[in-house]
Design a protein around this motif. Sequence first.
Motif, PDB file in Angstrom:
ATOM      1  N   ILE A 165      98.112  28.684  71.474  1.00 46.11           N
ATOM      2  CA  ILE A 165      99.496  29.149  71.571  1.00 46.11           C
ATOM      3  C   ILE A 165      99.850  29.480  73.019  1.00 46.11           C
ATOM      4  O   ILE A 165     100.935  29.130  73.497  1.00 46.11           O
ATOM      5  CB  ILE A 165      99.720  30.362  70.650  1.00 46.11           C
ATOM      6  CG1 ILE A 165      99.560  29.940  69.192  1.00 46.11           C
ATOM      7  CG2 ILE A 165     101.096  30.976  70.875  1.00 46.11           C
ATOM      8  CD1 ILE A 165      99.550  31.080  68.212  1.00 46.11           C
ATOM      9  N   ILE A 166      98.935  30.103  73.729  1.00 48.01           N
ATOM     10  CA  ILE A 166      99.178  30.429  75.140  1.00 48.01           C
ATOM     11  C   ILE A 166      99.321  29.151  75.954  1.00 48.01           C
ATOM     12  O   ILE A 166     100.213  29.039  76.805  1.00 48.01           O
ATOM     13  CB  ILE A 166      98.054  31.335  75.683  1.00 48.01           C
ATOM     14  CG1 ILE A 166      98.115  32.695  75.004  1.00 48.01           C
ATOM     15  CG2 ILE A 166      98.154  31.480  77.192  1.00 48.01           C
ATOM     16  CD1 ILE A 166      96.949  33.597  75.313  1.00 48.01           C
ATOM     17  N   ARG A 167      98.475  28.159  75.678  1.00 45.31           N
ATOM     18  CA  ARG A 167      98.572  26.882  76.402  1.00 45.31           C
ATOM     19  C   ARG A 167      99.903  26.189  76.116  1.00 45.31           C
ATOM     20  O   ARG A 167     100.526  25.641  77.021  1.00 45.31           O
ATOM     21  CB  ARG A 167      97.419  25.962  76.022  1.00 45.31           C
ATOM     22  CG  ARG A 167      96.108  26.340  76.649  1.00 45.31           C
ATOM     23  CD  ARG A 167      95.041  25.336  76.239  1.00 45.31           C
ATOM     24  NE  ARG A 167      93.817  25.552  76.920  1.00 45.31           N
ATOM     25  CZ  ARG A 167      93.497  25.011  78.095  1.00 45.31           C
ATOM     26  NH1 ARG A 167      94.347  24.218  78.688  1.00 45.31           N
ATOM     27  NH2 ARG A 167      92.338  25.262  78.654  1.00 45.31           N
ATOM     28  N   MET A 203      94.641  31.510  69.317  1.00 41.16           N
ATOM     29  CA  MET A 203      95.448  32.248  70.270  1.00 41.16           C
ATOM     30  C   MET A 203      95.549  31.505  71.597  1.00 41.16           C
ATOM     31  O   MET A 203      96.609  31.465  72.213  1.00 41.16           O
ATOM     32  CB  MET A 203      94.830  33.634  70.459  1.00 41.16           C
ATOM     33  CG  MET A 203      95.621  34.538  71.333  1.00 41.16           C
ATOM     34  SD  MET A 203      97.155  34.945  70.521  1.00 41.16           S
ATOM     35  CE  MET A 203      97.876  36.002  71.713  1.00 41.16           C
ATOM     36  N   ASN A 204      94.417  30.917  72.024  1.00 35.06           N
ATOM     37  CA  ASN A 204      94.390  30.184  73.279  1.00 35.06           C
ATOM     38  C   ASN A 204      95.318  28.971  73.222  1.00 35.06           C
ATOM     39  O   ASN A 204      95.960  28.633  74.217  1.00 35.06           O
ATOM     40  CB  ASN A 204      92.948  29.763  73.596  1.00 35.06           C
ATOM     41  CG  ASN A 204      92.788  29.319  75.020  1.00 35.06           C
ATOM     42  OD1 ASN A 204      93.640  29.589  75.862  1.00 35.06           O
ATOM     43  ND2 ASN A 204      91.702  28.631  75.287  1.00 35.06           N
ATOM     44  N   LYS A 242      90.767  34.981  82.508  1.00 34.49           N
ATOM     45  CA  LYS A 242      89.717  35.123  81.501  1.00 34.49           C
ATOM     46  C   LYS A 242      88.389  35.525  82.163  1.00 34.49           C
ATOM     47  O   LYS A 242      87.660  36.340  81.646  1.00 34.49           O
ATOM     48  CB  LYS A 242      89.536  33.813  80.746  1.00 34.49           C
ATOM     49  CG  LYS A 242      88.597  33.920  79.556  1.00 34.49           C
ATOM     50  CD  LYS A 242      88.417  32.608  78.858  1.00 34.49           C
ATOM     51  CE  LYS A 242      89.547  32.390  77.888  1.00 34.49           C
ATOM     52  NZ  LYS A 242      89.357  31.187  77.056  1.00 34.49           N
TER      53      LYS A 242
END
Length: 118
Positions: A4-6, A1-2, A114
């Motif tokens: 994809i966000i990046r 998930m991280n 975060k």
Amino acid sequence: MNLIIRLLLNAIAVFALANILNGVTVDGYTTAVIVAIVLSILNLIVKPILVILTLPITIITLGLFMFVINACIILLADKFIDGFAVSSFWTAMLFSVLLCVLQSLLHSFLKADKKSSN
């Protein structure tokens, strides 16, 4: 998930800089996402090879040659992607520096978010 966000944050940075700089064009949002993915892959595979091959000149210039390597990576991405165009080497260098700064800002917001959620 991280990851994809990046990638999405990188795509936003690419799209924003393409709208700001005159010599850089991106056709749309999907092209910006593709540019972010291709730049990530090139930075993962090609950049370490270029860094090793140009290590003596990088040491002599105290690391400033890394700007040239980053501009070459941008120009290489330009050759691979049809909807992404960079007009010159100097534009690629400016785009590379601004992209690095913008990515750092966006990723620092991600880290701050975060920390506040914990």
